[in-house]
Write a protein that holds these residues in place. Structure first.
Motif, PDB file in Angstrom:
ATOM      1  N   LEU A  91       0.586  -1.092   0.309  1.00  0.00           N
ATOM      2  CA  LEU A  91       0.381   0.525  -0.094  1.00  0.00           C
ATOM      3  C   LEU A  91       1.117   1.231  -0.066  1.00  0.00           C
ATOM      4  CD1 LEU A  91      -2.473  -0.923   2.531  1.00  0.00           C
ATOM      5  CD2 LEU A  91      -3.222  -0.234  -0.170  1.00  0.00           C
ATOM      6  N   THR A  92       1.533   1.612  -0.827  1.00  0.00           N
ATOM      7  CA  THR A  92       2.301   2.432  -1.505  1.00  0.00           C
ATOM      8  C   THR A  92       1.708   4.511  -0.509  1.00  0.00           C
ATOM      9  OG1 THR A  92       3.770   1.360  -2.812  1.00  0.00           O
ATOM     10  CG2 THR A  92       4.224   4.172  -2.425  1.00  0.00           C
ATOM     11  N   GLY A  93       2.669   4.712   0.416  1.00  0.00           N
ATOM     12  CA  GLY A  93       1.832   5.964   0.580  1.00  0.00           C
ATOM     13  C   GLY A  93       0.351   5.810   1.931  1.00  0.00           C
ATOM     14  N   VAL A  94       0.658   4.691   2.350  1.00  0.00           N
ATOM     15  CA  VAL A  94      -0.781   4.619   3.571  1.00  0.00           C
ATOM     16  C   VAL A  94       0.762   4.436   4.389  1.00  0.00           C
ATOM     17  CG1 VAL A  94      -2.592   3.493   3.622  1.00  0.00           C
ATOM     18  CG2 VAL A  94      -2.256   3.706   1.984  1.00  0.00           C
ATOM     19  N   GLU A  95       0.225   4.657   5.274  1.00  0.00           N
ATOM     20  CA  GLU A  95       0.826   4.426   6.785  1.00  0.00           C
ATOM     21  C   GLU A  95       0.834   3.277   7.291  1.00  0.00           C
ATOM     22  OE1 GLU A  95      -0.129   7.660  10.019  1.00  0.00           O
ATOM     23  OE2 GLU A  95       0.766   9.041   8.534  1.00  0.00           O
ATOM     24  N   ALA A  96       2.033   2.467   7.901  1.00  0.00           N
ATOM     25  CA  ALA A  96       0.953   1.009   8.370  1.00  0.00           C
ATOM     26  C   ALA A  96      -0.001   0.845   9.151  1.00  0.00           C
ATOM     27  CB  ALA A  96       2.580   0.644   9.112  1.00  0.00           C
ATOM     28  N   ALA A  97      -0.138   1.612   9.973  1.00  0.00           N
ATOM     29  CA  ALA A  97      -1.172   0.824  10.979  1.00  0.00           C
ATOM     30  C   ALA A  97      -2.575   1.223  10.156  1.00  0.00           C
ATOM     31  CB  ALA A  97      -2.322   2.598  12.557  1.00  0.00           C
ATOM     32  N   THR A  98      -3.016   2.637   9.252  1.00  0.00           N
ATOM     33  CA  THR A  98      -3.819   2.243   8.255  1.00  0.00           C
ATOM     34  C   THR A  98      -4.165   1.335   7.474  1.00  0.00           C
ATOM     35  OG1 THR A  98      -4.020   4.734   8.843  1.00  0.00           O
ATOM     36  CG2 THR A  98      -4.792   3.643   6.527  1.00  0.00           C
ATOM     37  N   GLY A  99      -3.241   1.100   6.953  1.00  0.00           N
ATOM     38  CA  GLY A  99      -2.780  -0.173   6.168  1.00  0.00           C
ATOM     39  C   GLY A  99      -2.952  -1.776   6.467  1.00  0.00           C
ATOM     40  N   GLU A 100      -3.476  -2.011   8.232  1.00  0.00           N
ATOM     41  CA  GLU A 100      -3.438  -2.844   8.684  1.00  0.00           C
ATOM     42  C   GLU A 100      -4.658  -2.822   8.927  1.00  0.00           C
ATOM     43  OE1 GLU A 100      -1.749  -5.577   9.471  1.00  0.00           O
ATOM     44  OE2 GLU A 100       0.579  -5.303   9.398  1.00  0.00           O
ATOM     45  N   LYS A 101      -5.465  -1.409   9.475  1.00  0.00           N
ATOM     46  CA  LYS A 101      -6.757  -1.108   9.242  1.00  0.00           C
ATOM     47  C   LYS A 101      -8.022  -2.247   8.474  1.00  0.00           C
ATOM     48  CE  LYS A 101     -10.693   1.681  10.249  1.00  0.00           C
ATOM     49  NZ  LYS A 101     -10.935   2.981  11.005  1.00  0.00           N
ATOM     50  N   LEU A 102      -6.995  -0.960   6.859  1.00  0.00           N
ATOM     51  CA  LEU A 102      -7.673  -1.932   5.710  1.00  0.00           C
ATOM     52  C   LEU A 102      -7.656  -3.504   5.215  1.00  0.00           C
ATOM     53  CD1 LEU A 102      -6.611   0.917   3.729  1.00  0.00           C
ATOM     54  CD2 LEU A 102      -8.320   0.860   4.810  1.00  0.00           C
ATOM     55  N   LEU A 103      -7.288  -3.977   5.599  1.00  0.00           N
ATOM     56  CA  LEU A 103      -6.762  -5.581   4.894  1.00  0.00           C
ATOM     57  C   LEU A 103      -7.430  -5.586   6.292  1.00  0.00           C
ATOM     58  CD1 LEU A 103      -3.368  -4.495   3.740  1.00  0.00           C
ATOM     59  CD2 LEU A 103      -3.144  -6.372   5.245  1.00  0.00           C
ATOM     60  N   GLU A 104      -7.755  -5.430   7.719  1.00  0.00           N
ATOM     61  CA  GLU A 104      -8.844  -6.535   8.097  1.00  0.00           C
ATOM     62  C   GLU A 104     -10.152  -6.147   7.860  1.00  0.00           C
ATOM     63  OE1 GLU A 104      -7.960  -8.600  10.300  1.00  0.00           O
ATOM     64  OE2 GLU A 104      -6.224  -8.491   9.862  1.00  0.00           O
ATOM     65  N   LEU A 105     -10.449  -4.915   7.285  1.00  0.00           N
ATOM     66  CA  LEU A 105     -11.595  -4.480   7.059  1.00  0.00           C
ATOM     67  C   LEU A 105     -12.211  -5.280   5.364  1.00  0.00           C
ATOM     68  CD1 LEU A 105     -11.805  -0.914   6.877  1.00  0.00           C
ATOM     69  CD2 LEU A 105     -13.191  -2.321   8.853  1.00  0.00           C
ATOM     70  N   ALA A 106     -11.013  -5.281   4.840  1.00  0.00           N
ATOM     71  CA  ALA A 106     -11.002  -6.514   3.194  1.00  0.00           C
ATOM     72  C   ALA A 106     -11.255  -7.625   3.539  1.00  0.00           C
ATOM     73  CB  ALA A 106      -9.530  -5.848   1.920  1.00  0.00           C
ATOM     74  N   HIS A 107     -10.188  -8.124   4.385  1.00  0.00           N
ATOM     75  CA  HIS A 107     -10.812  -9.564   4.705  1.00  0.00           C
ATOM     76  C   HIS A 107     -12.003  -9.748   5.130  1.00  0.00           C
ATOM     77  CE1 HIS A 107      -9.198 -13.754   5.199  1.00  0.00           C
ATOM     78  NE2 HIS A 107      -9.048 -13.547   6.853  1.00  0.00           N
ATOM     79  N   GLN A 108     -13.262  -8.497   5.731  1.00  0.00           N
ATOM     80  CA  GLN A 108     -14.540  -8.933   6.009  1.00  0.00           C
ATOM     81  C   GLN A 108     -15.145  -9.458   5.389  1.00  0.00           C
ATOM     82  OE1 GLN A 108     -14.865  -9.831   9.643  1.00  0.00           O
ATOM     83  NE2 GLN A 108     -12.582 -10.427   9.083  1.00  0.00           N
ATOM     84  N   VAL A 109     -14.845  -7.966   4.280  1.00  0.00           N
ATOM     85  CA  VAL A 109     -15.982  -7.733   2.676  1.00  0.00           C
ATOM     86  C   VAL A 109     -15.663  -9.147   1.568  1.00  0.00           C
ATOM     87  CG1 VAL A 109     -16.569  -6.034   1.051  1.00  0.00           C
ATOM     88  CG2 VAL A 109     -15.696  -5.227   3.159  1.00  0.00           C
TER      89      VAL A 109
END
Length: 141
Positions: free
Chosen positions: A101-119
């Motif tokens: 996730l170029t340009g995305v902070e690690a904490a935000t990236g981790e959150k996005l991964l978990e959200l995507a994993h639910q969807v």
């Protein structure tokens, strides 16, 4: 569940055959990889699963990123699907999704991964069935 689309494919010859989608958009020669005594001259179900999961997961990631007002347009997903004996006379799978996730902070990236994993439909289908590891690769801000 209200079905919105149904993919249909026909295979002849199993892992050493050919697969075709009903709409004619996909035709592939199938062959087991050399690591499991195949010729490796065609694609295999694990590669097809890896492609499908990566594409589906990225779409889910882009959707949740947009909802969270994060630009994930430069993201990439590398999907690794492993196959091996399950200890019960059959075979099992495991998956690792490596997400950049170029340009995305690690904490935000981790959150996005978990959200995507639910969807993601692939994540929902595999949950509690096969191990799926989500790996956020080192970010370049």
């Amino acid at each position: 569940m209200k079905v919105l689309y149904t993919a249909e494919a026909t295979v002849h010859g199993g892992r050493e055959g050919e697969a075709r989608s009903s709409d004619g958009n996909l035709t592939v020669k199938l062959s087991p990889p050399t690591e499991i005594d195949g010729s490796g001259e065609g694609t295999n179900p694990e590669q097809l699963f890896a492609v499908g999961y990566a594409a589906c997961f990225q779409s889910a990631l882009l959707r949740v990123a947009q909802r969270e007002q994060v630009d994930a347009s430069q993201s990439t997903i590398t999907s690794r699907v492993g196959i091996g004996p399950n200890g019960q006379g059959g075979f099992g799978l495991e998956v690792e999704l490596r997400v950049s996730l170029t340009g995305v902070e690690a904490a935000t990236g981790e959150k996005l991964l978990e959200l995507a994993h639910q969807v993601c439909p692939y994540s929902n289908a595999t949950r509690s069935n096969i191990p799926v590891k989500l790996t956020l690769e080192e970010q370049r801000l």
